[in-house]
Motif scaffolding. Structure first.
Motif, mmCIF file in Angstrom:
data_model
loop_
_atom_site.group_PDB
_atom_site.id
_atom_site.type_symbol
_atom_site.label_atom_id
_atom_site.label_comp_id
_atom_site.label_asym_id
_atom_site.label_seq_id
_atom_site.Cartn_x
_atom_site.Cartn_y
_atom_site.Cartn_z
ATOM 1 N N GLN A 10 2.289 -72.203 -149.951
ATOM 2 C CA GLN A 10 3.163 -72.250 -148.792
ATOM 3 C C GLN A 10 4.603 -72.463 -149.240
ATOM 4 O O GLN A 10 4.875 -73.261 -150.141
ATOM 5 C CB GLN A 10 2.736 -73.382 -147.853
ATOM 6 C CG GLN A 10 1.304 -73.265 -147.353
ATOM 7 C CD GLN A 10 1.068 -71.997 -146.548
ATOM 8 O OE1 GLN A 10 1.907 -71.608 -145.723
ATOM 9 N NE2 GLN A 10 -0.050 -71.329 -146.790
ATOM 10 N N LEU A 11 5.512 -71.747 -148.615
ATOM 11 C CA LEU A 11 6.922 -71.835 -149.002
ATOM 12 C C LEU A 11 7.791 -71.920 -147.759
ATOM 13 O O LEU A 11 7.700 -71.083 -146.863
ATOM 14 C CB LEU A 11 7.310 -70.604 -149.826
ATOM 15 C CG LEU A 11 8.740 -70.577 -150.379
ATOM 16 C CD1 LEU A 11 8.927 -71.681 -151.418
ATOM 17 C CD2 LEU A 11 9.066 -69.222 -150.981
ATOM 18 N N LEU A 12 8.634 -72.951 -147.718
ATOM 19 C CA LEU A 12 9.601 -73.108 -146.642
ATOM 20 C C LEU A 12 10.998 -73.134 -147.247
ATOM 21 O O LEU A 12 11.300 -73.994 -148.078
ATOM 22 C CB LEU A 12 9.348 -74.405 -145.861
ATOM 23 C CG LEU A 12 8.181 -74.409 -144.876
ATOM 24 C CD1 LEU A 12 8.002 -75.794 -144.270
ATOM 25 C CD2 LEU A 12 8.402 -73.380 -143.773
ATOM 26 N N MET A 46 17.214 -68.752 -159.923
ATOM 27 C CA MET A 46 17.311 -69.776 -158.883
ATOM 28 C C MET A 46 18.005 -71.001 -159.461
ATOM 29 O O MET A 46 17.718 -71.409 -160.588
ATOM 30 C CB MET A 46 15.912 -70.161 -158.385
ATOM 31 C CG MET A 46 15.137 -68.996 -157.784
ATOM 32 S SD MET A 46 13.374 -69.389 -157.558
ATOM 33 C CE MET A 46 12.761 -69.177 -159.238
ATOM 34 N N HIS A 47 18.916 -71.591 -158.695
ATOM 35 C CA HIS A 47 19.613 -72.780 -159.171
ATOM 36 C C HIS A 47 19.846 -73.732 -158.019
ATOM 37 O O HIS A 47 20.022 -73.334 -156.871
ATOM 38 C CB HIS A 47 20.945 -72.399 -159.838
ATOM 39 C CG HIS A 47 21.867 -71.597 -158.975
ATOM 40 N ND1 HIS A 47 22.879 -72.163 -158.234
ATOM 41 C CD2 HIS A 47 21.927 -70.259 -158.719
ATOM 42 C CE1 HIS A 47 23.535 -71.216 -157.574
ATOM 43 N NE2 HIS A 47 22.978 -70.055 -157.846
ATOM 44 N N GLY A 48 19.800 -75.022 -158.337
ATOM 45 C CA GLY A 48 19.982 -76.047 -157.317
ATOM 46 C C GLY A 48 19.416 -77.366 -157.786
ATOM 47 O O GLY A 48 18.858 -77.471 -158.887
ATOM 48 N N PRO A 49 19.538 -78.419 -156.959
ATOM 49 C CA PRO A 49 19.052 -79.751 -157.352
ATOM 50 C C PRO A 49 17.548 -79.750 -157.580
ATOM 51 O O PRO A 49 16.829 -78.871 -157.086
ATOM 52 C CB PRO A 49 19.431 -80.629 -156.144
ATOM 53 C CG PRO A 49 20.485 -79.864 -155.408
ATOM 54 C CD PRO A 49 20.183 -78.412 -155.635
ATOM 55 N N PRO A 50 17.032 -80.744 -158.311
ATOM 56 C CA PRO A 50 15.577 -80.843 -158.507
ATOM 57 C C PRO A 50 14.852 -81.010 -157.178
ATOM 58 O O PRO A 50 15.365 -81.628 -156.240
ATOM 59 C CB PRO A 50 15.429 -82.101 -159.377
ATOM 60 C CG PRO A 50 16.761 -82.304 -160.016
ATOM 61 C CD PRO A 50 17.767 -81.785 -159.038
ATOM 62 N N GLY A 51 13.648 -80.444 -157.106
ATOM 63 C CA GLY A 51 12.811 -80.637 -155.927
ATOM 64 C C GLY A 51 13.133 -79.757 -154.747
ATOM 65 O O GLY A 51 12.643 -79.992 -153.633
ATOM 66 N N THR A 52 13.954 -78.713 -154.940
ATOM 67 C CA THR A 52 14.351 -77.863 -153.815
ATOM 68 C C THR A 52 13.495 -76.603 -153.683
ATOM 69 O O THR A 52 13.781 -75.754 -152.840
ATOM 70 C CB THR A 52 15.830 -77.466 -153.939
ATOM 71 O OG1 THR A 52 16.083 -76.959 -155.265
ATOM 72 C CG2 THR A 52 16.728 -78.668 -153.707
ATOM 73 N N GLY A 53 12.458 -76.465 -154.520
ATOM 74 C CA GLY A 53 11.500 -75.368 -154.311
ATOM 75 C C GLY A 53 11.584 -74.230 -155.295
ATOM 76 O O GLY A 53 11.030 -73.155 -155.035
ATOM 77 N N LYS A 54 12.233 -74.420 -156.424
ATOM 78 C CA LYS A 54 12.385 -73.311 -157.371
ATOM 79 C C LYS A 54 11.039 -72.910 -157.990
ATOM 80 O O LYS A 54 10.697 -71.728 -158.028
ATOM 81 C CB LYS A 54 13.400 -73.702 -158.460
ATOM 82 C CG LYS A 54 14.816 -73.930 -157.925
ATOM 83 C CD LYS A 54 15.802 -74.269 -159.014
ATOM 84 C CE LYS A 54 15.591 -75.648 -159.588
ATOM 85 N NZ LYS A 54 15.839 -76.738 -158.604
ATOM 86 N N SER A 65 15.104 -84.315 -151.178
ATOM 87 C CA SER A 65 14.604 -82.973 -151.475
ATOM 88 C C SER A 65 13.252 -82.749 -150.808
ATOM 89 O O SER A 65 12.590 -83.702 -150.362
ATOM 90 C CB SER A 65 14.455 -82.793 -152.989
ATOM 91 O OG SER A 65 13.416 -83.641 -153.487
ATOM 92 N N GLY A 66 12.833 -81.504 -150.771
ATOM 93 C CA GLY A 66 11.517 -81.195 -150.231
ATOM 94 C C GLY A 66 10.405 -81.852 -151.034
ATOM 95 O O GLY A 66 9.394 -82.294 -150.480
ATOM 96 N N ALA A 67 10.591 -81.939 -152.349
ATOM 97 C CA ALA A 67 9.587 -82.568 -153.201
ATOM 98 C C ALA A 67 9.451 -84.055 -152.880
ATOM 99 O O ALA A 67 8.342 -84.605 -152.894
ATOM 100 C CB ALA A 67 9.951 -82.372 -154.670
#
Length: 365
Positions: A73-75, A110-118, A269-271
């Motif tokens: 699942q991906l949001l 893909m780049h961004g903070p940890p836990g953002t869904g990469k 983050s999402g994580a």
């Protein structure tokens, strides 16, 4: 291989004057995307052959997983979801785009903070294409013998061309750090050059994904090698609400306000949200309860926010003081007493001690 032989057959038929048959074959080939052919090959190929290994330690330099279509699942924010769908469509319909002369290399960073869904995005993409995911941990790919690193890279990229797969370079900045830093030795700079050369040597139809938490560290030449780029931000209010609903699922109690959870989890983050939900659900399961407890969700969320803010809570008393300060409207003395299984008098004493000391009884990182 079958597609190549069919193309040769069409050429031969056309030379022999059977243009109608040649046209029929080519028309049929145009309706079979290369990604579908690769997916079928990947589905029927049980072993992936000999995985690439480090020449020094002989340890595998890739991790293989098989994400299943529909299970991952991906949001993502709607704009990112649309951009990712553009990438997926370009892979699935590469033959059609190639025939029109508008195809691009199948590469996404893909780049961004940890836990953002990469990493989740990489798994979702492999699942959608029904291909195995080859994850290269770039920090472990670097050998203690620096000259070995370039050879490790070559083995990985060669392997990705031989086996239908999605090649995923995680922690990409470990390999692609910008050149020109005076602290870098020449060999490390040569690793970046070797990486660029390997990417350039990849066929355009090879699916290459990369992810980094530190996009500012990437070498300027790296960006030109990736046609698609996804900047993965921390989730906004609407996305956080969706994440709470997805991760709590059937364990969501009816009085729990997802909107309130989304407001109180700003900056996470999402994580991090997923971890709060997993912890709360585990406690509900071990307590033989059909739903999570609202107080437990907010308590674990508050402690996660504290950790995210650099607060170190070493005792129950410091946790009580922090929760009271963080969300006084919710964490009344009665709620805190029930959450920690102590008397309201003990809660009151902890709060009064905090007021007397002029702080919350916790330590900053």
């Amino acid at each position: 291989m079958a597609a190549n032989y069919a193309g040769l057959l069409a050429d031969k038929l056309e030379r022999d004057g059977s243009r109608r048959e040649a046209s029929a074959i080519r028309e049929r080939l145009a309706r079979v995307p290369a990604a579908l052919v690769s997916a079928q090959l990947g589905a029927h190929r049980s072993p992936l052959g000999n995985l690439p290994v480090d020449g020094d330690s002989r340890l595998s330099t890739v991790d293989v997983s098989h994400p299943v279509l529909g299970e991952v699942q991906l949001l993502l924010p709607s704009a990112l979801q649309a951009r990712l769908q553009d990438f997926l469509s370009s892979v699935q319909h590469r033959d059609k785009l190639l025939a029109a002369g508008v195809s691009q290399p199948n590469r996404l960073v893909m780049h961004g903070p940890p836990g953002t869904g990469k990493t989740q995005t990489a798994r979702w993409t492999a699942g959608q294409l029904q291909l195995p995911l080859l994850t290269v941990r770039c920090d472990t790919l670097i050998s203690s013998l620096l000259g070995q690193t370039s050879r490790n890279l070559r083995r990985v990229f060669d392997y990705a061309q031989e086996v239908p797969c999605v090649l995923f370079l995680d922690e990409f900045d470990a390999l692609a750090t910008a050149r020109g830093n005076e602290r870098d030795v020449g060999e490390l700079q040569r690793v970046v050059i070797a990486l660029l050369q390997n990417i350039d040597a990849l066929p355009d139809d090879t699916i290459l994904l990369a992810a980094t938490n530190h996009d500012q560290l990437l070498d300027y030449a790296i960006w030109r090698r990736f046609t698609y780029r996804l900047a993965m931000p921390l989730p906004d209010q609407d996305l956080r609400e969706q994440l709470w609903a997805q991760f709590l699922g059937a364990y969501t109690p009816s009085p729990l306000s997802l909107s309130e959870l989304a407001q109180r989890s700003e900056g996470l983050s999402g994580a991090a949200i997923e971890q709060v939900c997993l912890d709360a659900k585990r406690k509900a399961i071990l307590s033989a309860k059909p739903h999570v407890e609202e107080t437990e969700v907010f308590r674990r969320l508050g402690l996660t926010v504290a950790m995210n803010n650099g607060q170190r809570l070493h005792s129950v008393q410091s946790e009580i003081q922090w929760l009271r300060h963080w969300y006084p409207k919710y964490f009344s003395q009665r709620v805190l007493a029930a959450a920690y299984g102590v008397s309201q008098r003990q809660i009151r004493n902890a709060i009064e001690e905090e007021n007397d000391n002029g702080d919350r009884g916790d330590e900053s990182a």
